[in-house]
Design a protein around this motif. Structure first.
Motif, PDB file in Angstrom:
ATOM      1  N   GLY A 189       0.790  -1.226   0.000  1.00  0.00           N
ATOM      2  CA  GLY A 189       0.000   0.000   0.000  1.00  0.00           C
ATOM      3  C   GLY A 189       0.820   1.273   0.000  1.00  0.00           C
ATOM      4  N   GLY A 190       2.123   1.169   0.140  1.00  0.00           N
ATOM      5  CA  GLY A 190       2.977   2.352   0.201  1.00  0.00           C
ATOM      6  C   GLY A 190       3.558   2.739  -1.148  1.00  0.00           C
ATOM      7  N   THR A 191       3.969   4.003  -1.238  1.00  0.00           N
ATOM      8  CA  THR A 191       4.679   4.510  -2.407  1.00  0.00           C
ATOM      9  C   THR A 191       6.042   4.986  -1.920  1.00  0.00           C
ATOM     10  OG1 THR A 191       2.630   5.172  -3.490  1.00  0.00           O
ATOM     11  CG2 THR A 191       4.642   6.205  -4.279  1.00  0.00           C
ATOM     12  N   TYR A 192       7.093   4.621  -2.665  1.00  0.00           N
ATOM     13  CA  TYR A 192       8.458   4.877  -2.221  1.00  0.00           C
ATOM     14  C   TYR A 192       9.309   5.373  -3.374  1.00  0.00           C
ATOM     15  CZ  TYR A 192       6.736   1.933   1.514  1.00  0.00           C
ATOM     16  OH  TYR A 192       5.969   1.407   2.525  1.00  0.00           O
ATOM     17  N   LEU A 193      10.335   6.153  -3.055  1.00  0.00           N
ATOM     18  CA  LEU A 193      11.339   6.571  -4.030  1.00  0.00           C
ATOM     19  C   LEU A 193      12.630   5.862  -3.650  1.00  0.00           C
ATOM     20  CD1 LEU A 193      12.108   8.315  -6.446  1.00  0.00           C
ATOM     21  CD2 LEU A 193      12.692  10.137  -4.837  1.00  0.00           C
ATOM     22  N   ILE A 194      13.065   4.946  -4.524  1.00  0.00           N
ATOM     23  CA  ILE A 194      14.279   4.166  -4.285  1.00  0.00           C
ATOM     24  C   ILE A 194      15.360   4.701  -5.212  1.00  0.00           C
ATOM     25  CG2 ILE A 194      15.310   1.860  -4.390  1.00  0.00           C
ATOM     26  CD1 ILE A 194      12.454   0.719  -4.046  1.00  0.00           C
ATOM     27  N   GLU A 195      16.487   5.144  -4.649  1.00  0.00           N
ATOM     28  CA  GLU A 195      17.603   5.673  -5.435  1.00  0.00           C
ATOM     29  C   GLU A 195      18.878   4.925  -5.065  1.00  0.00           C
ATOM     30  OE1 GLU A 195      16.552  10.260  -6.210  1.00  0.00           O
ATOM     31  OE2 GLU A 195      17.122   9.805  -4.148  1.00  0.00           O
ATOM     32  N   PHE A 196      19.695   4.634  -6.083  1.00  0.00           N
ATOM     33  CA  PHE A 196      20.945   3.935  -5.808  1.00  0.00           C
ATOM     34  C   PHE A 196      21.965   4.233  -6.902  1.00  0.00           C
ATOM     35  CE2 PHE A 196      17.786   1.089  -7.634  1.00  0.00           C
ATOM     36  CZ  PHE A 196      18.412   0.586  -8.762  1.00  0.00           C
ATOM     37  N   PRO A 197      23.261   4.116  -6.570  1.00  0.00           N
ATOM     38  CA  PRO A 197      24.329   4.394  -7.543  1.00  0.00           C
ATOM     39  C   PRO A 197      24.489   3.254  -8.547  1.00  0.00           C
ATOM     40  CG  PRO A 197      25.282   3.667  -5.471  1.00  0.00           C
ATOM     41  CD  PRO A 197      23.792   3.774  -5.249  1.00  0.00           C
ATOM     42  N   GLY A 198      25.256   3.517  -9.591  1.00  0.00           N
ATOM     43  CA  GLY A 198      25.467   2.555 -10.665  1.00  0.00           C
ATOM     44  C   GLY A 198      26.000   1.214 -10.209  1.00  0.00           C
ATOM     45  N   GLU A 199      26.869   1.208  -9.198  1.00  0.00           N
ATOM     46  CA  GLU A 199      27.423  -0.078  -8.761  1.00  0.00           C
ATOM     47  C   GLU A 199      26.377  -0.961  -8.088  1.00  0.00           C
ATOM     48  OE1 GLU A 199      28.947   3.099  -5.840  1.00  0.00           O
ATOM     49  OE2 GLU A 199      28.973   2.843  -7.994  1.00  0.00           O
ATOM     50  N   LEU A 200      25.253  -0.399  -7.641  1.00  0.00           N
ATOM     51  CA  LEU A 200      24.151  -1.201  -7.118  1.00  0.00           C
ATOM     52  C   LEU A 200      23.089  -1.443  -8.190  1.00  0.00           C
ATOM     53  CD1 LEU A 200      23.622   0.338  -3.552  1.00  0.00           C
ATOM     54  CD2 LEU A 200      24.765  -1.805  -4.159  1.00  0.00           C
ATOM     55  N   GLY A 201      23.326  -0.907  -9.394  1.00  0.00           N
ATOM     56  CA  GLY A 201      22.416  -1.088 -10.520  1.00  0.00           C
ATOM     57  C   GLY A 201      23.016  -2.038 -11.537  1.00  0.00           C
ATOM     58  N   TYR A 202      23.191  -1.529 -12.751  1.00  0.00           N
ATOM     59  CA  TYR A 202      23.707  -2.369 -13.838  1.00  0.00           C
ATOM     60  C   TYR A 202      25.220  -2.256 -13.995  1.00  0.00           C
ATOM     61  CZ  TYR A 202      18.833  -2.919 -15.048  1.00  0.00           C
ATOM     62  OH  TYR A 202      17.501  -3.221 -15.005  1.00  0.00           O
ATOM     63  N   GLY A 203      25.863  -1.372 -13.229  1.00  0.00           N
ATOM     64  CA  GLY A 203      27.312  -1.223 -13.325  1.00  0.00           C
ATOM     65  C   GLY A 203      27.739  -0.834 -14.725  1.00  0.00           C
ATOM     66  N   ASP A 204      28.824  -1.436 -15.191  1.00  0.00           N
ATOM     67  CA  ASP A 204      29.338  -1.076 -16.525  1.00  0.00           C
ATOM     68  C   ASP A 204      28.742  -1.929 -17.643  1.00  0.00           C
ATOM     69  OD1 ASP A 204      30.624  -3.425 -15.895  1.00  0.00           O
ATOM     70  OD2 ASP A 204      32.652  -2.628 -16.095  1.00  0.00           O
ATOM     71  N   THR A 205      27.742  -2.771 -17.323  1.00  0.00           N
ATOM     72  CA  THR A 205      27.081  -3.571 -18.370  1.00  0.00           C
ATOM     73  C   THR A 205      25.568  -3.376 -18.318  1.00  0.00           C
ATOM     74  OG1 THR A 205      27.075  -5.472 -16.871  1.00  0.00           O
ATOM     75  CG2 THR A 205      28.869  -5.368 -18.479  1.00  0.00           C
ATOM     76  N   PRO A 206      25.077  -2.238 -18.843  1.00  0.00           N
ATOM     77  CA  PRO A 206      23.630  -2.016 -18.848  1.00  0.00           C
ATOM     78  C   PRO A 206      22.922  -3.009 -19.755  1.00  0.00           C
ATOM     79  CG  PRO A 206      24.755  -0.299 -20.086  1.00  0.00           C
ATOM     80  CD  PRO A 206      25.816  -1.164 -19.477  1.00  0.00           C
ATOM     81  N   PRO A 207      21.611  -3.167 -19.579  1.00  0.00           N
ATOM     82  CA  PRO A 207      20.884  -4.127 -20.412  1.00  0.00           C
ATOM     83  C   PRO A 207      20.954  -3.740 -21.887  1.00  0.00           C
ATOM     84  CG  PRO A 207      19.414  -3.064 -18.807  1.00  0.00           C
ATOM     85  CD  PRO A 207      20.757  -2.483 -18.636  1.00  0.00           C
ATOM     86  N   PRO A 208      21.018  -4.734 -22.783  1.00  0.00           N
ATOM     87  CA  PRO A 208      21.059  -4.425 -24.214  1.00  0.00           C
ATOM     88  C   PRO A 208      19.785  -3.695 -24.648  1.00  0.00           C
ATOM     89  CG  PRO A 208      21.232  -6.809 -23.816  1.00  0.00           C
ATOM     90  CD  PRO A 208      21.041  -6.146 -22.501  1.00  0.00           C
ATOM     91  N   GLN A 209      19.910  -2.852 -25.662  1.00  0.00           N
ATOM     92  CA  GLN A 209      18.801  -2.065 -26.216  1.00  0.00           C
ATOM     93  C   GLN A 209      18.089  -1.228 -25.156  1.00  0.00           C
ATOM     94  OE1 GLN A 209      18.520  -5.624 -27.592  1.00  0.00           O
ATOM     95  NE2 GLN A 209      19.961  -4.833 -29.079  1.00  0.00           N
ATOM     96  N   SER A 210      18.844  -0.693 -24.193  1.00  0.00           N
ATOM     97  CA  SER A 210      18.234   0.189 -23.203  1.00  0.00           C
ATOM     98  C   SER A 210      18.870   1.570 -23.307  1.00  0.00           C
ATOM     99  CB  SER A 210      18.415  -0.355 -21.791  1.00  0.00           C
ATOM    100  OG  SER A 210      19.719  -0.100 -21.315  1.00  0.00           O
ATOM    101  N   ASP A 211      18.208   2.539 -22.723  1.00  0.00           N
ATOM    102  CA  ASP A 211      18.723   3.909 -22.709  1.00  0.00           C
ATOM    103  C   ASP A 211      19.567   4.171 -21.467  1.00  0.00           C
ATOM    104  OD1 ASP A 211      17.337   4.422 -25.062  1.00  0.00           O
ATOM    105  OD2 ASP A 211      15.550   5.122 -24.004  1.00  0.00           O
ATOM    106  N   ILE A 212      19.918   3.127 -20.736  1.00  0.00           N
ATOM    107  CA  ILE A 212      20.679   3.290 -19.497  1.00  0.00           C
ATOM    108  C   ILE A 212      22.169   3.280 -19.819  1.00  0.00           C
ATOM    109  CG2 ILE A 212      21.161   2.328 -17.223  1.00  0.00           C
ATOM    110  CD1 ILE A 212      18.418   0.950 -17.374  1.00  0.00           C
ATOM    111  N   PRO A 213      22.884   4.378 -19.537  1.00  0.00           N
ATOM    112  CA  PRO A 213      24.331   4.372 -19.765  1.00  0.00           C
ATOM    113  C   PRO A 213      25.058   3.535 -18.702  1.00  0.00           C
ATOM    114  CG  PRO A 213      23.592   6.544 -19.017  1.00  0.00           C
ATOM    115  CD  PRO A 213      22.384   5.673 -19.107  1.00  0.00           C
ATOM    116  N   ALA A 214      26.285   3.184 -19.005  1.00  0.00           N
ATOM    117  CA  ALA A 214      27.091   2.417 -18.053  1.00  0.00           C
ATOM    118  C   ALA A 214      27.272   3.216 -16.766  1.00  0.00           C
ATOM    119  CB  ALA A 214      28.450   2.085 -18.665  1.00  0.00           C
ATOM    120  N   ASN A 215      27.254   2.515 -15.648  1.00  0.00           N
ATOM    121  CA  ASN A 215      27.477   3.072 -14.309  1.00  0.00           C
ATOM    122  C   ASN A 215      26.505   4.182 -13.926  1.00  0.00           C
ATOM    123  OD1 ASN A 215      29.780   1.387 -13.719  1.00  0.00           O
ATOM    124  ND2 ASN A 215      30.850   2.605 -15.262  1.00  0.00           N
TER     125      ASN A 215
END
Length: 195
Positions: free
Chosen positions: A118-144
């Motif tokens: 039932g809650g709404t949250y804003l989750i933020e994290f740095p690149g090393e907790l995300g996709y790092g230097d290998t973002p998903p293929p065909q995505s608009d997410i840059p490395a890190n």
């Protein structure tokens, strides 16, 4: 044997030892501050609207709506508004997209562990907790890239509850498919001649 030149020890001036220790303490604090400022910032979870009940676990499946954005505010992903499915199945499935908490990028998983139904949250994290230097293929997410997600949690199921739900949905879908095939074969069969 030659005598070693003796150097007389001078008494330590009053307060010098205290000044020495204060200097060492200031140097340590400055070094720690510089090291902390150079470290990437970690995960933050901000509560927009509070939820209720227990938090999910690593093995939970969370049904949620989300919007994913880059640090500059560019939206790169959004949950679909609604999934197309027969009404009898739609009534069984909680609103939102099912996401297994343990199978997400580390920052998203760790953030979801701090949410409630039932809650709404804003989750933020740095690149090393995300996709790092290998973002998903065909995505608009840059490395890190640092990422942020606004999520609304609609339901939290255990892995067992989710598997039971999936089995019920599959059974209903198979029954509907068999009925549709039976209806098609009945419509294609030649009519019996009148007697």
């Amino acid at each position: 044997m030659a005598e070693v030149t003796r150097v007389p020890l001078q008494p330590i001036a009053k307060g010098s030892l205290l000044k020495l220790w204060l200097g060492v303490l200031v140097a340590v604090l400055v070094a720690a501050g510089v090291a902390w400022a150079a470290m990437p910032k970690g995960l933050t979870v901000e509560t927009v609207t509070a939820g209720e009940g227990p938090n999910p676990t690593e093995s939970s499946v969370v049904f949620l709506d989300y919007v994913g954005k880059l640090e500059d505010g560019t939206e790169f992903d959004r949950s679909p508004e609604s999934l197309q499915m027969p009404p009898e199945i739609a009534a069984m499935i909680p609103r939102g997209v099912p996401m297994p908490v343990g199978d997400m990028v580390p920052g998203f998983s760790q953030g979801l562990l701090q949410t409630q139904k039932g809650g709404t949250y804003l989750i933020e994290f740095p690149g090393e907790l995300g996709y790092g230097d290998t973002p998903p293929p065909q995505s608009d997410i840059p490395a890190n890239a640092g990422l942020s997600f606004e999520v609304t949690v609609h339901e939290i199921l255990t892995e067992e509850e989710f598997q039971q739900l999936a089995q019920r949905v599959q059974t209903i879908m198979m029954q509907a498919q068999m009925e549709a095939q039976a209806g098609e074969s009945g419509a294609q069969a030649p009519a019996a001649p009148p007697q």
